[in-house]
Each structure stands twice: as C-alpha cells, then as structure tokens.
Design an enzyme around this catalytic site. Structure first.
Site, PDB file in Angstrom:
ATOM      1  N   CYS A 142       0.818  -1.222   0.000  1.00  0.00           N
ATOM      2  CA  CYS A 142       0.000   0.000   0.000  1.00  0.00           C
ATOM      3  C   CYS A 142       0.851   1.271   0.000  1.00  0.00           C
ATOM      4  CB  CYS A 142      -0.987  -0.027   1.160  1.00  0.00           C
ATOM      5  SG  CYS A 142      -2.319   1.193   0.981  1.00  0.00           S
ATOM      6  N   HIS A 234      -4.393  -5.105   0.155  1.00  0.00           N
ATOM      7  CA  HIS A 234      -4.163  -5.663   1.497  1.00  0.00           C
ATOM      8  C   HIS A 234      -4.715  -7.084   1.568  1.00  0.00           C
ATOM      9  CE1 HIS A 234      -2.738  -1.982   3.522  1.00  0.00           C
ATOM     10  NE2 HIS A 234      -3.591  -1.331   2.747  1.00  0.00           N
ATOM     11  N   GLU A 236      -3.597  -9.270   3.303  1.00  0.00           N
ATOM     12  CA  GLU A 236      -3.431  -9.727   4.683  1.00  0.00           C
ATOM     13  C   GLU A 236      -4.603  -9.347   5.575  1.00  0.00           C
ATOM     14  OE1 GLU A 236      -2.116  -5.462   4.859  1.00  0.00           O
ATOM     15  OE2 GLU A 236      -2.015  -7.104   3.413  1.00  0.00           O
TER      16      GLU A 236
END
Length: 598
Positions: A142, A234, A236
């Site tokens: 990011c 993202h 994750e």
C-alpha cells in the site's frame, strides 16, 4: 511449515485460532535446512494486529521462516505498548549489518503527507537503500509501495478526494511466477486515498504491471527480476478490517463511502463475505517459494546488490551531463538499472523540460476546453437564431391576425413588416421590448381613425435616466392640439441621445398619467381586467368586492401590499394636479369601478 518467532510474541490461543505453526529457535537449528530469513518492517499504528495478519499469511507455506520485526527508531508508536516494541522489535541500527531473504514493508496512515514531511522518512530511506543490497526480494504494501516507487523510480502518487475503499476485482494483465495458479480475475481489499497512474509506471522498462484498474490506478507491480514487489492492496486484511475502518471514519464524521463489494447485498447488517483469502494465501506462497526460496543463494551473505541508480534532471540537462552520467554508470558493473529524469535547467534562467511539457499539456487542455466551448457556443448561436426567427414569426402573425380581423388596410401590414425588420436589426433591448406597445398603438390608431403619436416624441428622460417632466409636459402640450384625437403607445420615451428608453413593467400607467397631468385632465381612466380595486384577489376569492372610492394614500398602500392593478410611480403626476383616477374593467364597461381622489 513453521515460523520461527520470538517466544511470547503471540499467545498460544491466538496461534491456534489463526492456524499459525511456530517452532522455537533451538528446534529450528537442529533441523537440516536453512530457514528463510524474513524481516517485517511494521509501520502500522496497531502493530500487534498487523503482526498476526502477516504471520498468518507467511505460515501458509511449506517453508521454515525466521521472522525479524522491525520498527522505526525515530518514531514512537502511540497505539502499541513500548514494552512490546522493545521486547520483540528491532530498529534499523540493530539490523543494518544483517542479510535477509525477504522483507515486507507495510502500509502506513501517512499517505496524505509529503514524503519529506514524514517524521521517519530519513530512517525509511535508509531501509529502502538497505533493501537494495541486503535483501533478495522486498514486498512493499500500500503506502510503502508508493513510497518505494517514489524513492527508486521518482514516480509520484496523487491524493484523491474519495477514498479507494472496498474489495476490487482485478484482471491478470501479465503472466508472472508470483501469480502462478491465479485465475484470470482475482479480488483484493484496498483502503487508500492515493493513486498511481499506469502511464507513469510504464515509462520504466524494469517495471511490469500485473494488475490495474481505471478507478484504483495500478494494483500490483513488480520489477522484471521480482526483487521488488509493489502491492497496493491488502491481502493480509482480516474479515472485519474494512468494516472497522468504515465505522471508525463514520464516528469521526469523515466523508466515507460504503466499502465496495464487501458487505452481503451491499448492506452492513447482512454481514461480510470474505472473497480474497484464497488468492492472498497463494500470492504470499508464490512470493516466498518462487521469488525467494528457489532463487536466494544458500549462503545468504552472497545476496547481490539490487542496484537502482537515479539521475535527476540537472544531471542530464545537456550532452555534456550525459557524458558524465555514462562515466559514472560504467565505472561500476553493479549499476544495472538506471532511472532518469527529464532534462533539467542548464542555468538559472533555463526551464525544466518537464515544466515545459506540463505547460504544453495545460495549454492543450485549455485549447480543448476552448474548442468545446466554441462548439457549444456555435450550436447555441444557431439554436438561438432559429428561436429568434420562430418567435419573430409568432409575434408578427399575432399582429397580422389582429389587422386581418379588423379589416385594416394594406399599409398596416407593411408597417408591421417594417417594424419587425427593425427588431431583427436592432441590438437595443429597450427598442425591441417597446415594439409591442408601438405596433398596438399603430393598429388602434388605424382602427379608430385617430392620429398616431410616438411616445418617444412626448416623453423625455434626462441624463440621470429620470423622466424630465418639464420637457415631457412641454412636448405633450405642443403636439396634442385641442380638438384632435390621438393614440399613444405607453411604456417608453427617449433618452438625451434620442434612443428608446423603457419604463418598468406596467409603465403604460406612467405614460397615461404624464399626459393627463400635462393636459390638466379632469379624469385619468385606467382600464384593466377587473371591476376596479377589489377587497381581495377575485381569481382566488369569489366573494371579492369592488372598493368604490379610495384616496391616493390608500391606493398607494394597496399597491405596496402587492396589488398589480396600477404602477405606484404613476400616482404622483396626477395627484399633483388633483386629477381623479378611475380604475375600470374593459370586459365590464358598465361597472362603476373604483374612483381614486383626495
């Protein structure tokens, strides 16, 4: 396979719930394999939450991984206990002599700040430089992806008004080992206010765009050798991460849209559907297996430097500077990637080529806008011309129909045609607007066989735009001989230069009152469509009655209260001579009407 992490970093209950397999350092050293060494530079405020997210992703491989957690020594986190940081995290100063197979640098909530204004920017630049020499493959997440593109390739990002927020579907734009096993389309959560354009990335031959969308900008970029991975999403993220961000922003009163493609039926009350976990696990697994494990030297100390050399515009301003750059580049074999800016200033009076190109772009954009405006104006001009012609014909036919129905002579029709030729050639609003009264007076004079007198020959305005009563009275007395009959158009006169000048709407009342006053008339009749001044609006109240008599003050007050029966300014000339005003109904001439006098 297990992760090797510090003891007590994460509780056993969390490890079991998240299915994160870990072993201690002693057991790891007894196994006949070399663990992959991975550094996680954690820039997020809630570090413990981010730790779990990334450790979960890294544990889904068949590799043994040794984890180092890195923090910014130049910045104190407000959302994580200092004891936790000091116990489990290292700073750049503590790892600057290490080598790593892989490194992850997380996002950070600083994307709206200029890089140079970020407190830990200098320390992060040291880590970015460290990654070129001491890490085989680095993944930037990011904001870190944007910071790395800026640092290594001078690619800047743009801050958007609306947040890129939700779970976005991307098309696989190129084959790459990090996307091995991926479907042609895959989903990734995004949460950011910044945007990197495809065209800026494509300027660099060392970079490959794997995923991008018009509304998000680039989503996934790698270098050709996969030493750098720039992931703008993202994978994750936990199931509730976007939801928690949404609620947080709402509670702060921030402008935030519902995260796209996230809630069931696009309704927070219906729950959340996880759509990114499979592709996310595969992505991290591919990275560790194909981009790290299979290509990193067994002896980690042999990692070669990832060399990226950037030369600014001042270094490449002319051929002489090019020669200097060539000498520098060829002086070391490691300088295998060269990033260049456009030619800069050759001297203090010169201009940068990029600034000149920006000027060209802005001028072209301005020209395009002007062309669009001109096209719109031309179209509007043609449309107005047609509308003018149509409206002229409509009004002209109205007067002609009156003349036909009244059996007026041929000369009357010629006067109508000539008047409309004057209207079409005139640019004066007052002249054009006055022609209604003018033509109606012409028709009435013909019909009554009265003499026509143009109001411009009677009513004069002074240089201040006010009625010159003395001159106007003189004109009326001079031109209106006793014993003759006249029709005069109302609503206008002429200014000191001889141009037509109109009164306010309802100005015909004024014309009549001036003439009545000039001639010392006994009565000034004002014919309209009601039976005089009424107690209320007869169109709304059937019980409305005519007021038989009023004095001038009472009449003026009724006009001030909204009655549109007479122009208030027209009272003064007749009141001055104590001339009676009669308000009468054209459609009911036998009505007594209203008499106004003192």
């Amino acid at each position: 396979m297990p992760l090797i992490i510090p003891r007590d970093l994460i509780g056993e209950d969390v490890l079991q719930r998240e299915n994160i397999f870990v072993i201690g350092e002693n057991r790891a050293q007894s196994q006949d394999i070399r663990p992959i060494k991975v550094a996680i530079v954690n820039l997020m405020p809630k570090k413990e939450e981010t730790e779990i997210q990334f450790l979960r992703m890294l544990s889904n491989t068949a590799l043994q991984i040794n984890i180092d957690l890195i923090r910014m020594g130049s910045h104190n986190s407000k959302n994580t206990e200092q004891e936790h940081l000091e116990k489990f995290y290292k700073t750049y100063e503590e790892i600057k002599d290490n080598k790593y197979d892989a490194m992850i640098i997380t996002g950070a909530p600083v994307e709206k700040l200029e890089y140079e204004n970020i407190k830990y920017w200098d320390e992060l630049k040291s880590i970015l430089e460290f990654a070129k020499t001491n890490v085989y493959s680095t993944m930037f997440i990011c904001w870190a992806a944007q910071a790395a593109l800026y640092y290594y390739y001078d690619i800047d990002s743009e801050v958007l008004d609306n947040k890129i927020f939700g779970v976005f579907e991307f098309e696989k734009l190129a084959d790459d080992k990090i996307l091995k096993g991926f479907d042609d389309e895959f989903l990734v959560p995004h949460s950011r206010h910044t945007y990197v354009r495809e065209e800026e990335v494509r300027k660099h031959s060392d970079l490959k765009i794997l995923a991008s969308r018009e509304d998000t900008g680039v989503g996934l970029v790698t270098t050709e050798d996969n030493r750098f991975i720039f992931s703008f999403g993202h994978w994750e993220y936990d199931k509730e991460t976007l939801h928690n961000e949404y609620i947080r922003d709402l509670s702060k009163g921030l402008k935030i849209n519902l995260p796209k493609n996230y809630y069931k039926n696009n309704n927070p009350k219906d729950g959340i559907t996880i759509k990114w976990r499979t592709s996310g696990n595969l992505f991290f697994s591919n990275w560790l297996n194909y981009c790290v494990y299979q290509v990193t030297p067994f002896h980690i100390e042999e990692i070669e430097k990832k060399s990226v050399s950037k030369f600014g515009g001042s270094s490449l301003s002319d051929a002489k500077q090019f020669s200097k750059v060539k000498s520098i580049v060829l002086s070391e074999d490691e300088r295998d990637i060269i990033v260049v800016s456009a030619p800069g200033k050759r001297d203090s009076k010169d201009e940068k080529v990029t600034d000149l190109l920006i000027n060209i772009s802005e001028l072209k954009e301005s020209q395009n806008k002007i062309e669009r405006v001109l096209a719109e104006l031309k179209e509007k001009f043609i449309e107005n011309e047609k509308l003018i012609d149509t409206t002229v014909e409509t009004i002209k036919n109205r007067f002609k129909n009156i003349a036909i129905d009244l059996n007026l002579d041929k000369k009357t029709f010629e006067e109508i045609e000539n008047s409309f030729k004057d209207i079409e050639s005139s640019q004066s609003r007052d002249f054009i607007v006055s022609r209604g009264e003018y033509l109606n007076a012409k028709l009435m004079a013909k019909y009554l066989d009265y003499e026509f007198i143009d109001a411009k020959d009677l009513i004069n305005f002074n240089s201040r735009g006010e009625i010159d009563f003395e001159k106007s009275y003189e004109n009326v007395r001079e031109k209106m001989s006793k014993g003759k009959k006249f029709v005069v158009p109302g609503f206008y006169g002429r200014d000191v230069e001889g141009n037509i000048r109109t009164f306010n709407r309802g100005g015909s009342d004024f014309t009549g009152s001036i003439i009545a006053s000039a001639l010392n008339s006994k009565v000034y009749e004002n014919w309209t469509d009601v039976n005089g001044v009424m107690t209320s609006d007869p169109k709304k109240d059937r019980k409305a009655e005519t007021i038989p008599t009023l004095n001038y003050d009472e009449f003026g007050k009724i006009i001030e209260d909204g009655a549109e029966i007479y122009q208030k300014e027209a009272i003064a000339p007749v009141r001055e001579k104590n001339i009676m005003i009669k308000i009468l109904n054209t459609n009911n001439p036998n009505s007594q009407g209203t008499i106004v006098k003192d």
